[in-house]
Design a protein around this motif. Structure first.
Motif, short mmCIF file in Angstrom:
data_model
loop_
_atom_site.label_atom_id
_atom_site.label_comp_id
_atom_site.label_asym_id
_atom_site.label_seq_id
_atom_site.Cartn_x
_atom_site.Cartn_y
_atom_site.Cartn_z
N PRO A 31 0.80 -1.23 0.00
CA PRO A 31 0.00 0.00 0.00
C PRO A 31 0.83 1.27 0.00
CG PRO A 31 -0.06 -1.07 2.14
CD PRO A 31 0.58 -2.04 1.21
N HIS A 42 -0.11 0.73 -6.21
CA HIS A 42 -0.78 -0.37 -5.50
C HIS A 42 -2.27 -0.46 -5.84
CE1 HIS A 42 -2.23 -2.94 -2.26
NE2 HIS A 42 -2.97 -1.94 -1.80
N LYS A 43 -2.97 0.64 -5.83
CA LYS A 43 -4.40 0.63 -6.07
C LYS A 43 -4.73 0.15 -7.49
CE LYS A 43 -5.63 4.24 -2.72
NZ LYS A 43 -6.26 5.58 -2.53
#
Length: 458
Positions: free
Chosen positions: A79, A84-85
Motif C-alpha cells: 500500500p 498499488h491501487k
C-alpha cells in the motif's frame, strides 16, 4: 617412509593452499573464466506464476522497476506504492477474490518446446542463457524438495522446466545458467527466522540446482535485505569454486548481499541503461560487467505493454554494440507466456539481432574494449572493439568517410559483409576510410556496419 609422508604432507598442503577460502580476500582471487567475457551476448528469461496475470502498470510513478510484471504478487500487498491501487483494481476486476497461489492452476506451459527456444536463442547469436529458476515469489521451475508443492513438477505444468531447457540449450553448445532469488517475499520462515531459511532452504536449493544441472552461470538477486554474512555467501561460493561439479567453468554475478554489488563476484551487473555509470567498480574490483534489460520495460511478460514500449531491432543492435565496445556483455530478457510461447514480437527482435550478428560476429565474439579508442560519448556513432592485432570500427550510422585518429596503419581495411575493396588513406596517425559507393541496405546487414582494420593494434 618419512620421505613418503613428507611428500604426501606437502601435496596436501599445496592442495589446501590452492583452494579458495570462505572470505572475499580469497574468493576475489579467482579469475573469471574466459568463456564469459568472450560470449558477449546472452538471453535472460523471466518465466513463472507471474506469467499468468502478466500485467503491470506502464506508469513509473514509483520510480525504477515499477512496471515489472514479475512483481505482481508483491504489488498487491504494498500500500505504500502509488501503483498499488491500480494492481488491486485490476486483480479484483479480473480475478475476484482469487489468491496469487491460485494462478498456478493456469501456469501449464502446455506449449513449451525447449528445443524451439534453444534454436531461437542460437539463431539470435546468443552464447548463453539465464533462466529464472526461482523468483521472489518462491516458486521453483525444478522439483526442489525445499519448495514442496510450490514447484513446476508438483503443481502447474507437472514438468521439470529448468531441466528440459537446460538439455536443449546445452545440445546447441550454448552455456546454461540460472537466476536464483535469495529472498522470498512471503515465506514465513524467511520473515521469522532468516538464519533457518538460509540453512534449510536457500543453501540446499542452490546446491541442488548446481549439482543437478551443472550450470555455467549462477545469477543471484534479492540480496538487498541483508549483508553477505547473513546469506552465508562466502561459504557457499567457497563450495562452488572448490567442490562443485562446475568449479572451473561457473561464473557468478555480484548480488550476494547488500554490501557486495560492484565489489565481489565474477562480473558486476546493471540493468536498463545504467551499465557503466551507476555500478562503477569499487575497492579495486576489476571484473567484466553485464547489462541486462527487457525488450520492453518489464522482465516478465506484460500484456499491458504496447508496441511503442518495445525496443526496435535497430535500438537493440546499437545497445549491443555500445555495451560490447565498453567491455561489457549484453543480457537481453524475454518474457514467455504462461503456456510456454515466446511472443512473436520478441522472436522478431531476436531474429533481427541474429541477422546482424551473422555478418558482424568477428567484431563481437572474443573481442575486448580497445583501450586507445576515443573517449566514449553517448551520442557517438562510431564504436570500437579489439581482437588480437585487429581493430573493428562499428558505425551505427552510415558515413561516407570514417576518420580515426591515433591509430597504427592497418595492412588492410575490410567492410564485413561487402566483397569489394575498401579505399583508405593514412597520414600522421590519422586513418581515413572511404565508404564504398553503394546503398548500405544492399549490404547483408542493417543498423550498423563494421570495418575490420587488420594489424592496426600493436
Amino acid at each position: 617412509m618419512k620421505k613418503y609422508l613428507l611428500i604426501l604432507t606437502t601435496l596436501v598442503s599445496l592442495q589446501t593452499y590452492a583452494q579458495y577460502q570462505p572470505n572475499w580476500n580469497s574468493l576475489d582471487q579467482r579469475p573469471t573464466p574466459d568463456w564469459f567475457q568472450d560470449a558477449k551476448f546472452g538471453i535472460f528469461i523471466h518465466w513463472g506464476i507471474y506469467s499468468v496475470p502478466a500485467w503491470a502498470t506502464n506508469s513509473n510513478a514509483d520510480g525504477f522497476g515499477s512496471g515489472y510484471a514479475e512483481w505482481y504478487w508483491q504489488r498487491l500487498f504494498a500500500p505504500n506504492l502509488k501503483i498499488h491501487k491500480e494492481f488491486v483494481a485490476f486483480h479484483e476486476k479480473n480475478y475476484g477474490k482469487a489468491s496469487y497461489q491460485d494462478f498456478v492452476q493456469q501456469f501449464k506451459a502446455e506449449m513449451f518446446k525447449p528445443e524451439d527456444w534453444a534454436r531461437i536463442f542460437e539463431q539470435a547469436g546468443a552464447r548463453y542463457v539465464v533462466l529464472t529458476s526461482k523468483h521472489h515469489e518462491g516458486f521453483t521451475l525444478w522439483p526442489s524438495a525445499q519448495s514442496w508443492n510450490w514447484n513446476a513438477v508438483d503443481v502447474g505444468p507437472h514438468r521439470d522446466l529448468a531441466g528440459d531447457l537446460s538439455k536443449a540449450v546445452k545440445a546447441r553448445n550454448l552455456h546454461m545458467g540460472y537466476y536464483y532469488s535469495l529472498y522470498e517475499w512471503f515465506s514465513p520462515v524467511y520473515k521469522n527466522d532468516v538464519n533457518k531459511y538460509v540453512n534449510e532452504r536457500m543453501i540446499p536449493q542452490m546446491k541442488d540446482l548446481v549439482t543437478r544441472y551443472q550450470p555455467d552461470i549462477l545469477w543471484t538477486d534479492g540480496e538487498w535485505d541483508h549483508p553477505a554474512k547473513t546469506w552465508q555467501s562466502e561459504e557457499f561460493l567457497a563450495w562452488l569454486y572448490n567442490d562443485s561439479p562446475v568449479k572451473s567453468s561457473v561464473v557468478v554475478n555480484d548480488r550476494w548481499g547488500n554490501d557486495t554489488k560492484s565489489k565481489h563476484g565474477s562480473f558486476y551487473t546493471s540493468e536498463y541503461g545504467h551499465g557503466g555509470t551507476d555500478n562503477l567498480p569499487t575497492n579495486g574490483f576489476a571484473r567484466p560487467w553485464e547489462e541486462c534489460r527487457g525488450i520492453g520495460e518489464s522482465f516478465g511478460y506484460n500484456r499491458n505493454e504496447n508496441l511503442e514500449v518495445y525496443q526496435t531491432g535497430e535500438q537493440l543492435v546499437h545497445q549491443l554494440v555500445d555495451i560490447v565496445a565498453r567491455g561489457g556483455n549484453f543480457l537481453l530478457n524475454i518474457g514467455p507466456t504462461a503456456d510456454g510461447r515466446i511472443p512473436v514480437i520478441m522472436q522478431q527482435r531476436l531474429k533481427e539481432i541474429g541477422d546482424w550478428m551473422k555478418v558482424n560476429r568477428e567484431a563481437i565474439y572474443g573481442s575486448r574494449k580497445w583501450d586507445k579508442a576515443p573517449a566514449y560519448a553517448k551520442d557517438s556513432k562510431l564504436h570500437f572493439t579489439q581482437k588480437g592485432a585487429n581493430i573493428y570500427a562499428i558505425c551505427s550510422k552510415w558515413q561516407d568517410n570514417i576518420i580515426i585518429e591515433n591509430i597504427e596503419k592497418p595492412t588492410k581495411v575490410k567492410l564485413l559483409g561487402f566483397n569489394g575493396d575498401i579505399k583508405f588513406t593514412y597520414k600522421n596517425k590519422v586513418l581515413t576510410i572511404v565508404a564504398p559507393q553503394v546503398n548500405p541496405n544492399t549490404i547483408p546487414c542493417q543498423y550498423a556496419w563494421t570495418y575490420e582494420l587488420s594489424n592496426a593494434h600493436k
